[in-house]
Design a protein around this motif. Structure first.
Motif, PDB file in Angstrom:
ATOM      1  N   UNK A   1       0.832  -1.209   0.000  1.00  0.00           N
ATOM      2  CA  UNK A   1       0.000   0.000   0.000  1.00  0.00           C
ATOM      3  C   UNK A   1       0.863   1.254   0.000  1.00  0.00           C
ATOM      4  N   UNK A   2       1.829   1.321   0.920  1.00  0.00           N
ATOM      5  CA  UNK A   2       2.717   2.489   0.995  1.00  0.00           C
ATOM      6  C   UNK A   2       3.579   2.599  -0.255  1.00  0.00           C
TER       7      UNK A   2
ATOM      8  N   UNK B   1      -8.841   1.306   7.333  1.00  0.00           N
ATOM      9  CA  UNK B   1      -9.636   0.563   6.360  1.00  0.00           C
ATOM     10  C   UNK B   1      -9.094   0.745   4.939  1.00  0.00           C
ATOM     11  N   UNK B   2      -8.775   1.986   4.578  1.00  0.00           N
ATOM     12  CA  UNK B   2      -8.272   2.257   3.228  1.00  0.00           C
ATOM     13  C   UNK B   2      -6.967   1.512   2.988  1.00  0.00           C
ATOM     14  N   UNK B   3      -6.069   1.573   3.961  1.00  0.00           N
ATOM     15  CA  UNK B   3      -4.804   0.856   3.880  1.00  0.00           C
ATOM     16  C   UNK B   3      -5.051  -0.632   3.669  1.00  0.00           C
ATOM     17  N   UNK B   4      -5.974  -1.182   4.453  1.00  0.00           N
ATOM     18  CA  UNK B   4      -6.264  -2.612   4.408  1.00  0.00           C
ATOM     19  C   UNK B   4      -6.852  -3.025   3.063  1.00  0.00           C
TER      20      UNK B   4
ATOM     21  N   UNK C   1      -5.255  -8.230   6.148  1.00  0.00           N
ATOM     22  CA  UNK C   1      -4.732  -8.285   7.514  1.00  0.00           C
ATOM     23  C   UNK C   1      -3.318  -7.736   7.622  1.00  0.00           C
ATOM     24  N   UNK C   2      -2.462  -8.087   6.681  1.00  0.00           N
ATOM     25  CA  UNK C   2      -1.052  -7.701   6.777  1.00  0.00           C
ATOM     26  C   UNK C   2      -0.826  -6.217   6.464  1.00  0.00           C
ATOM     27  N   UNK C   3      -1.568  -5.662   5.519  1.00  0.00           N
ATOM     28  CA  UNK C   3      -1.334  -4.281   5.099  1.00  0.00           C
ATOM     29  C   UNK C   3      -1.446  -3.282   6.245  1.00  0.00           C
ATOM     30  N   UNK C   4      -2.443  -3.397   7.140  1.00  0.00           N
ATOM     31  CA  UNK C   4      -2.555  -2.409   8.214  1.00  0.00           C
ATOM     32  C   UNK C   4      -1.947  -2.842   9.546  1.00  0.00           C
TER      33      UNK C   4
ATOM     34  N   UNK D   1       1.201   3.972  14.125  1.00  0.00           N
ATOM     35  CA  UNK D   1       1.533   4.926  13.069  1.00  0.00           C
ATOM     36  C   UNK D   1       0.385   4.984  12.074  1.00  0.00           C
ATOM     37  N   UNK D   2       0.452   5.942  11.198  1.00  0.00           N
ATOM     38  CA  UNK D   2      -0.568   6.109  10.171  1.00  0.00           C
ATOM     39  C   UNK D   2       0.067   6.615   8.910  1.00  0.00           C
ATOM     40  N   UNK D   3      -0.431   6.180   7.762  1.00  0.00           N
ATOM     41  CA  UNK D   3       0.137   6.625   6.485  1.00  0.00           C
ATOM     42  C   UNK D   3      -0.353   8.035   6.164  1.00  0.00           C
ATOM     43  N   UNK D   4       0.589   8.884   5.785  1.00  0.00           N
ATOM     44  CA  UNK D   4       0.250  10.277   5.478  1.00  0.00           C
ATOM     45  C   UNK D   4       0.489  10.581   4.008  1.00  0.00           C
TER      46      UNK D   4
END
Length: 227
Positions: A84-85, A151-154, A213-216, A224-227
């Motif tokens: 995702x990142x 949720x978006x990350x996942x 499950x693994x992505x988030x 932490x959170x993706x920015x």
């Protein structure tokens, strides 16, 4: 041989991703370590779900394992945790203490996951692949109840990982080794009995559940959170 090559291809993909985004090395390694124990559960799937040829089997006590499973788990854990990142050029930022994760809640999730897996393993015996798919989805629900922002990350991470995994599996099973699906997968134990691009639907569901499950998970555990 085919399983070894598939695992090697995924390892190379993981290596390329962390070469491009070296800031994600720790996250990728964490994902690989979390996935590594599943390499020693291969006996749950062989020969019930599939029975691939191995080039590097070894024994621990009376149990037989293979080097491919270790490579495979390291690879899928590393890729799924950072895709995702990687593809959306996201970077992490630390959350405030007010939003910090309750460590007791993490222990509860681990306990619940273990209990769910035991119950599902009994219910789906010997169709353990479905226990892993459903068990991972249930744990994800607990994570998202605490951190809805993940949720978006996942979801997007699951889509990206599924695409990467299925692309590699398609390349190996349909291009380089056509017929591998017929010889390695136990078709009579595939409850869905559906195929897309010649690949069992179970493989799509497994990959998507892993990505979900693994992505988030790293962001959840490290607050932490993706920015």
């Amino acid at each position: 041989m085919e399983f070894f090559i598939l695992s090697l291809v995924l390892l190379i993909v993981d290596f390329i991703l962390i070469l491009i985004r070296r800031d994600l090395v720790i996250e990728s390694l964490t994902g690989s370590l979390l996935a590594l124990p599943f390499a020693f559960l291969e006996w749950l799937f062989v020969p019930f779900y599939w029975n691939p040829r191995s080039v590097g089997q070894f024994t621990i006590g009376s149990s037989i394992f293979d080097i491919e499973s270790i490579f495979f788990c390291i690879a899928f854990g590393g890729i799924a945790s950072i895709c995702y990142e990687m593809f959306l050029s996201k970077r992490e930022r630390k959350l405030s203490r007010k939003k910090s994760v309750d460590r007791k809640f993490i222990l509860k999730i681990t306990a619940i996951y273990t209990l769910i897996m035991i119950v599902l393993a009994v219910l789906f015996q010997p169709y353990y692949i479905y226990a892993f798919i459903i068990g991972g989805a249930v744990v994800l629900i607990f994570i998202l109840l605490t951190r809805r922002s993940l949720f978006k990350n996942s979801f997007i991470g699951a889509l990206i990982f599924t695409f990467i995994y299925i692309s590699a599996l398609f390349l190996i099973s349909q291009v380089f080794f056509p017929g591998w699906i017929d010889t390695a997968w136990n078709r009579q134990n595939l409850l869905l009995n559906s195929y897309i691009l010649g690949i069992p639907l179970e493989e799509y569901l497994w990959a998507f559940s892993v990505g979900l499950l693994w992505a988030p998970f790293y962001e959840f555990v490290t607050n932490t959170e993706d920015a």
